[in-house]
Design an enzyme around this catalytic site. Sequence first.
Site, mmCIF file in Angstrom:
data_model
loop_
_atom_site.group_PDB
_atom_site.id
_atom_site.type_symbol
_atom_site.label_atom_id
_atom_site.label_comp_id
_atom_site.label_asym_id
_atom_site.label_seq_id
_atom_site.Cartn_x
_atom_site.Cartn_y
_atom_site.Cartn_z
ATOM 1 C CB SER A 695 -0.945 0.007 1.201
ATOM 2 O OG SER A 695 -0.218 -0.052 2.403
ATOM 3 C CE LYS A 738 -3.334 0.667 5.153
ATOM 4 N NZ LYS A 738 -3.157 0.221 3.770
#
Length: 821
Positions: A695, A738
């Site tokens: 990511s 996140k």
Amino acid sequence: MTPEQKPDKDKAEKLSEWKEELPVIPLRNMVVFPQMIVPLFIGRSKSIKALEDTMEKEKMVVFVTQKSEEIEEPTAKDISSIGTLSEIVQLLSLPDGTTKILVEGISRVKIEKITQDAPYFRAKINRIEEPEGMTIEAETLVRNVIKNFEKYVKLNKRIPPETLMSIINVDQPGRLADLIASYLTLKVDEKQAILESVSAEKRLKKLLEILDKEVEILEVEKKLQGKVRKQIEKVQKEYYLKEKLRAIQEELGEETEGEDEDQPELGEYKKKLETAKLPPEVKEICVKELDRLKKMPSMVAEATVIRTYLDWLLELPWKKKTKSKFDINEVRKILNEDHYGLEKVKERIVEYFAVLQLTGKIGSTILCLVGPPGVGKTSIASSIARAMGRKFIRVSLGGVRDEAEIRGHRRTYVGAMPGRVIQSIHKVGVGNPVFLLDEIDKLGADFRGDPASALLEVLDPEQNKEFSDHYLEVPFDLSDVFFITTANQQDPIPRPLRDRMEIIEMSGYTEQEKLEISKGYLINKELEKHGLKKDQVEFLDESIQFMIREYTREAGVRSLERSIATVLRKIATEIVSGDKKEKVKVNKALTEKYLGAPKYHFGLAEETDVIGVATGLAWTEVGGDTIPVEVTTMKGRGTLTITGQLGDVMQESAKAAMSYVRSKADELGLDEGFYRKYDIHIHVPEGATPKDGPSAGITIATALTSALSGIPIRRDVAMTGEITLRGKVLPIGGIKEKFLAAHRAGIRNIIYPFENKKDLEEIRKELPSDLKFYPVKEMDEVLKVALVKMPAASKSKEKKTEEKETPQRKSPPSIEGQMFT
């Protein structure tokens, strides 16, 4: 070898010829008495040297006993002052380096002075003369000593009877005491005490005390041995008679009346068998085992195995169950009472109970609560049990590697027992508890089997109706057991096991949720635990928020609970000490006073827009986190350096990002040959922490573009997403954690993959309202949001040639001109 008595011929003549200064040899655990011949083994080099010298001269030596036998090399202080002057009768050197000698004790001596330490001891000595004659007191003592010694010889079979005859003929009381003492098994200090007794009467008194004690001990031992022998004879006699009676009965084809009276335990088992509600096949096995137990002696080892097996079969709750409730309103109420937030988890559990309420049966799906430590997985399971009115049992599977831990051991093994599942059912006492299998992702596997495979039979609704434990060897119905499992991560759970469970994600709590949990649950719980009341302590919101942001970094609330407990302990100490009498209002300043300097820094957003530094978002086991990615360029030969302890997947993302930037050099306004002219260094701070995952792809690509183009990155933007070589942005996981990490760091603009938009819709209500989201499909969209301005595309080739001759664009910034966080 037993000491022997030797007649002393011409001893008076020899004594007059001996010198008064002689070698001294220390003995560890041995005492030499006068007029005795004793074999000794000498191993010390100093002692062997003394023997060699004395054999060449007078053949006389003084033997003394060490005060402590642990001392390897004794000094003059470590040896007794009274010893025995002895003559070396025989000396033999052995192959192992030791020396065997045969010595004859002559008389007691007192060491007046050590005249030599090396190479062996020599000392000036005075002989202690043996008193002559027999007093009335000595004669009385001699008779009593001989009488007790006769008892000792009769009780102690190690001393031959002829020894007693040789002792009776000794007419000197002192010599008699020495002779008897040499035969007794005494401690060294007791023998030394007798040696140091100059008076014959004192010697005999000490010896009489010792003999009284030894005779008493031997009589008790003899009494105990007699009892044990009689008991064994009784058991053997009973066994013989019972076997004979059984043989007669078999011949006559009759049963013995009152056999249960001979074996009361058989009657107890029969009563249990009649009252226990057992399935037919289990009852049949119990009857067979009980018949086997009747036909074997109670002392046989196999009888114990059968008894234990019968106990397990008769005590298991085969048909005993708790009456369950399936009221979804009650479930919703209890879940809201015990837990704040976790709306999606609560909703899924309520749906599960709605199905139970309609069907009345446990569903075919096993719930698996997956989330970081401290988010309330175990307490959710406990609340479910309370809502259902069932008993709750928990088994931790962390570190379990043996298949027998689940299925049990076969009865052929020594110490065999059922597996943990049956043990827990037996312990809880009902056949339908709420059964929590904790830490299912931490199961191991080795040569002892695969416990995960064994769990398939436990959790699969199609198989657990007839779960077979190796110890029981009869099926046990687990279909009414409400199984719940927990795990920190999904990936380690074996695929076949994961296929039988429904995963419920428990990602963690927002900052606002932690604040409400603290005010509604944690503070009240810790106040009660620390003996404090609400009118004594009050936590202000700013103090709780301060603890959440700068003293904890977690998805759950365990560290927060410990921080609150630490503050309350400090306050409790001050109250007990009398330093605090008024109500304590805990603010930010008091929190820092009690907890010390902050452990973490809140608000990681850059203060200014920086070139080559992009903020990425990462998922960890304790929630989300922000990770800055730094890129710098230096004049060189095109070397790409990647540091920060990155995993293989993250390194591949960095290389993919580099290839994308090279392929888009024209569109990004970069010199096509930059990768040959400049060294590029990609670094992710906190190098001691391993990092991995795909990511960070768009974050690295953005930082590379910024560093090469000289355009700063917006400080209020964070991003996450995987990049392809064509610049496509692929979806990622852990978006809630996140996004919360970005909010916690003071960042309000988040770039994320377009394909994760559906995930955002599911959790949008749980996220702060001030966050702005930018779903992207291509890397160009990322740069438009992240960079302060878009790079100007390169002109035609002719124009680029003119630009080479007359440079109009700035060169990529070097490391000397950069500022990094």
